[in-house]
Write a protein that holds these residues in place. Structure first.
Motif, PDB file in Angstrom:
ATOM      1  N   LYS A 185      -8.400 -25.573   6.343  1.00 39.09           N
ATOM      2  CA  LYS A 185      -8.922 -24.634   7.334  1.00 39.09           C
ATOM      3  C   LYS A 185      -9.716 -25.305   8.452  1.00 39.09           C
ATOM      4  O   LYS A 185      -9.703 -24.839   9.582  1.00 39.09           O
ATOM      5  N   ARG A 186     -10.429 -26.403   8.150  1.00 40.00           N
ATOM      6  CA  ARG A 186     -11.350 -26.994   9.121  1.00 40.00           C
ATOM      7  C   ARG A 186     -10.978 -28.393   9.580  1.00 40.00           C
ATOM      8  O   ARG A 186     -11.566 -28.904  10.511  1.00 40.00           O
ATOM      9  N   GLY A 187     -10.036 -29.034   8.892  1.00 36.01           N
ATOM     10  CA  GLY A 187      -9.671 -30.405   9.236  1.00 36.01           C
ATOM     11  C   GLY A 187     -10.478 -31.409   8.433  1.00 36.01           C
ATOM     12  O   GLY A 187     -11.531 -31.092   7.897  1.00 36.01           O
ATOM     13  N   LYS A 188      -9.969 -32.617   8.367  1.00 37.90           N
ATOM     14  CA  LYS A 188     -10.638 -33.680   7.609  1.00 37.90           C
ATOM     15  C   LYS A 188     -11.847 -34.159   8.394  1.00 37.90           C
ATOM     16  O   LYS A 188     -11.770 -34.423   9.583  1.00 37.90           O
ATOM     17  N   GLN A 189     -12.977 -34.266   7.701  1.00 31.05           N
ATOM     18  CA  GLN A 189     -14.203 -34.733   8.344  1.00 31.05           C
ATOM     19  C   GLN A 189     -14.329 -36.233   8.140  1.00 31.05           C
ATOM     20  O   GLN A 189     -14.323 -36.721   7.011  1.00 31.05           O
ATOM     21  N   GLU A 190     -14.413 -36.945   9.238  1.00 33.14           N
ATOM     22  CA  GLU A 190     -14.571 -38.392   9.173  1.00 33.14           C
ATOM     23  C   GLU A 190     -16.043 -38.726   8.979  1.00 33.14           C
ATOM     24  O   GLU A 190     -16.904 -38.141   9.637  1.00 33.14           O
ATOM     25  N   PRO A 191     -16.347 -39.679   8.066  1.00 35.07           N
ATOM     26  CA  PRO A 191     -17.753 -40.052   7.882  1.00 35.07           C
ATOM     27  C   PRO A 191     -18.298 -40.738   9.131  1.00 35.07           C
ATOM     28  O   PRO A 191     -17.574 -41.446   9.832  1.00 35.07           O
ATOM     29  N   LYS A 192     -19.569 -40.507   9.395  1.00 34.55           N
ATOM     30  CA  LYS A 192     -20.209 -41.120  10.557  1.00 34.55           C
ATOM     31  C   LYS A 192     -20.368 -42.612  10.308  1.00 34.55           C
ATOM     32  O   LYS A 192     -20.476 -43.044   9.162  1.00 34.55           O
ATOM     33  N   PRO A 193     -20.400 -43.426  11.379  1.00 36.22           N
ATOM     34  CA  PRO A 193     -20.555 -44.873  11.193  1.00 36.22           C
ATOM     35  C   PRO A 193     -21.832 -45.199  10.413  1.00 36.22           C
ATOM     36  O   PRO A 193     -22.897 -44.676  10.700  1.00 36.22           O
ATOM     37  N   LYS A 243     -17.258 -20.419   1.730  1.00 34.88           N
ATOM     38  CA  LYS A 243     -18.148 -20.228   2.891  1.00 34.88           C
ATOM     39  C   LYS A 243     -17.929 -21.339   3.907  1.00 34.88           C
ATOM     40  O   LYS A 243     -17.805 -21.082   5.109  1.00 34.88           O
ATOM     41  N   ILE A 244     -17.832 -22.574   3.426  1.00 32.94           N
ATOM     42  CA  ILE A 244     -17.604 -23.716   4.313  1.00 32.94           C
ATOM     43  C   ILE A 244     -16.204 -23.645   4.929  1.00 32.94           C
ATOM     44  O   ILE A 244     -16.041 -23.807   6.138  1.00 32.94           O
ATOM     45  N   ALA A 245     -15.185 -23.397   4.101  1.00 30.59           N
ATOM     46  CA  ALA A 245     -13.793 -23.390   4.566  1.00 30.59           C
ATOM     47  C   ALA A 245     -13.561 -22.345   5.652  1.00 30.59           C
ATOM     48  O   ALA A 245     -12.872 -22.600   6.636  1.00 30.59           O
ATOM     49  N   LEU A 246     -14.136 -21.173   5.487  1.00 34.74           N
ATOM     50  CA  LEU A 246     -13.892 -20.083   6.433  1.00 34.74           C
ATOM     51  C   LEU A 246     -14.973 -19.986   7.508  1.00 34.74           C
ATOM     52  O   LEU A 246     -14.963 -19.053   8.309  1.00 34.74           O
ATOM     53  N   ALA A 247     -15.918 -20.945   7.511  1.00 34.88           N
ATOM     54  CA  ALA A 247     -17.011 -20.990   8.485  1.00 34.88           C
ATOM     55  C   ALA A 247     -17.773 -19.669   8.512  1.00 34.88           C
ATOM     56  O   ALA A 247     -18.046 -19.105   9.571  1.00 34.88           O
ATOM     57  N   LEU A 248     -18.116 -19.177   7.330  1.00 37.06           N
ATOM     58  CA  LEU A 248     -18.827 -17.913   7.218  1.00 37.06           C
ATOM     59  C   LEU A 248     -20.333 -18.136   7.356  1.00 37.06           C
ATOM     60  O   LEU A 248     -20.867 -19.109   6.840  1.00 37.06           O
ATOM     61  N   THR A 249     -20.989 -17.227   8.038  1.00 38.82           N
ATOM     62  CA  THR A 249     -22.444 -17.253   8.115  1.00 38.82           C
ATOM     63  C   THR A 249     -22.995 -16.445   6.948  1.00 38.82           C
ATOM     64  O   THR A 249     -22.242 -15.752   6.245  1.00 38.82           O
ATOM     65  N   THR A 250     -24.304 -16.504   6.777  1.00 43.02           N
ATOM     66  CA  THR A 250     -24.945 -15.710   5.724  1.00 43.02           C
ATOM     67  C   THR A 250     -24.685 -14.228   5.968  1.00 43.02           C
ATOM     68  O   THR A 250     -24.412 -13.478   5.032  1.00 43.02           O
ATOM     69  N   GLU A 251     -24.769 -13.809   7.221  1.00 44.40           N
ATOM     70  CA  GLU A 251     -24.512 -12.408   7.568  1.00 44.40           C
ATOM     71  C   GLU A 251     -23.082 -12.003   7.230  1.00 44.40           C
ATOM     72  O   GLU A 251     -22.838 -10.892   6.750  1.00 44.40           O
ATOM     73  N   ASP A 252     -22.129 -12.900   7.488  1.00 48.30           N
ATOM     74  CA  ASP A 252     -20.726 -12.628   7.136  1.00 48.30           C
ATOM     75  C   ASP A 252     -20.575 -12.419   5.634  1.00 48.30           C
ATOM     76  O   ASP A 252     -19.892 -11.496   5.190  1.00 48.30           O
ATOM     77  N   MET A 253     -21.226 -13.282   4.856  1.00 51.96           N
ATOM     78  CA  MET A 253     -21.119 -13.173   3.405  1.00 51.96           C
ATOM     79  C   MET A 253     -21.772 -11.886   2.901  1.00 51.96           C
ATOM     80  O   MET A 253     -21.231 -11.227   2.005  1.00 51.96           O
ATOM     81  N   LEU A 254     -22.914 -11.524   3.464  1.00 50.93           N
ATOM     82  CA  LEU A 254     -23.564 -10.267   3.074  1.00 50.93           C
ATOM     83  C   LEU A 254     -22.660  -9.086   3.399  1.00 50.93           C
ATOM     84  O   LEU A 254     -22.570  -8.132   2.625  1.00 50.93           O
ATOM     85  N   ASP A 255     -21.980  -9.155   4.544  1.00 50.36           N
ATOM     86  CA  ASP A 255     -21.055  -8.101   4.959  1.00 50.36           C
ATOM     87  C   ASP A 255     -19.858  -8.025   4.003  1.00 50.36           C
ATOM     88  O   ASP A 255     -19.399  -6.930   3.657  1.00 50.36           O
TER      89      ASP A 255
END
Length: 166
Positions: free
Chosen positions: A74-82, A107-119
């Motif tokens: 859903k979000r793409g591979k995150q590259e570690p910072k140098p 929550k991370i995969a769908l980029a949900l906020t706390t408000e989204d999850m409460l909803d």
């Protein structure tokens, strides 16, 4: 609620096809073919049903890999910072831990906020306070950590289905 049931409900809520499920498993580091995905998604009603060779039991590590793959899908591979090393993944200890992990990683995969999850919980008919949700999302061992029960996880997946499927 077992891991196979979680995958079945998550697949339904997010309208994932079998091919997409196999791809998500692959992104999470496990090679699962489309026919094996079908065997994982067979609905079981008790533990004795797993004696049937047409079914594959989803282990905690398989579910964890699937959820990691869902984040990448859903979000793409995150590259570690140098100069930053990849933190080691904590192994799953209990079955209750799986539900907390489900909430965090979806929550991370769908980029949900706390408000989204409460909803989402509200749409499923469950009233959850911000403090309660925060306790469910805390790291295990934190003084305010609360183990997520099957009822919370089931209602979260039900709310996701309502939100994404209409």
């Amino acid at each position: 609620m077992d891991n196979n049931d979680i995958l079945i409900r998550l697949r339904y809520a997010l309208e994932l096809k079998n091919k997409e499920m196999a791809e998500i498993f692959r992104l999470g580091g496990i090679e699962v073919s489309v026919p094996e995905v079908v065997k994982i998604l067979i609905k079981t009603y008790d533990e004795e049903d797993f004696e049937n060779e047409d079914q594959i039991k989803c282990t905690h590590s398989m579910l964890d890999s699937f959820l990691n793959g869902l984040i990448i899908y859903k979000r793409g591979k995150q590259e570690p910072k140098p100069g930053q090393a990849n933190p080691p993944e904590a192994p799953l200890k209990t079955s209750g831990n799986v539900n907390n992990l489900l909430l965090k990683k979806v929550k991370i995969a769908l980029a949900l906020t706390t408000e989204d999850m409460l909803d989402i919980f509200k749409q499923a008919g469950l009233r959850v306070s911000k403090a309660e949700l925060g306790a469910l999302l805390r790291k295990e061992g934190h003084k305010n950590y609360k183990e997520c029960g099957d009822n919370f996880a089931r209602n979260f997946l039900k709310g996701l289905a309502i939100r994404y499927r209409g």
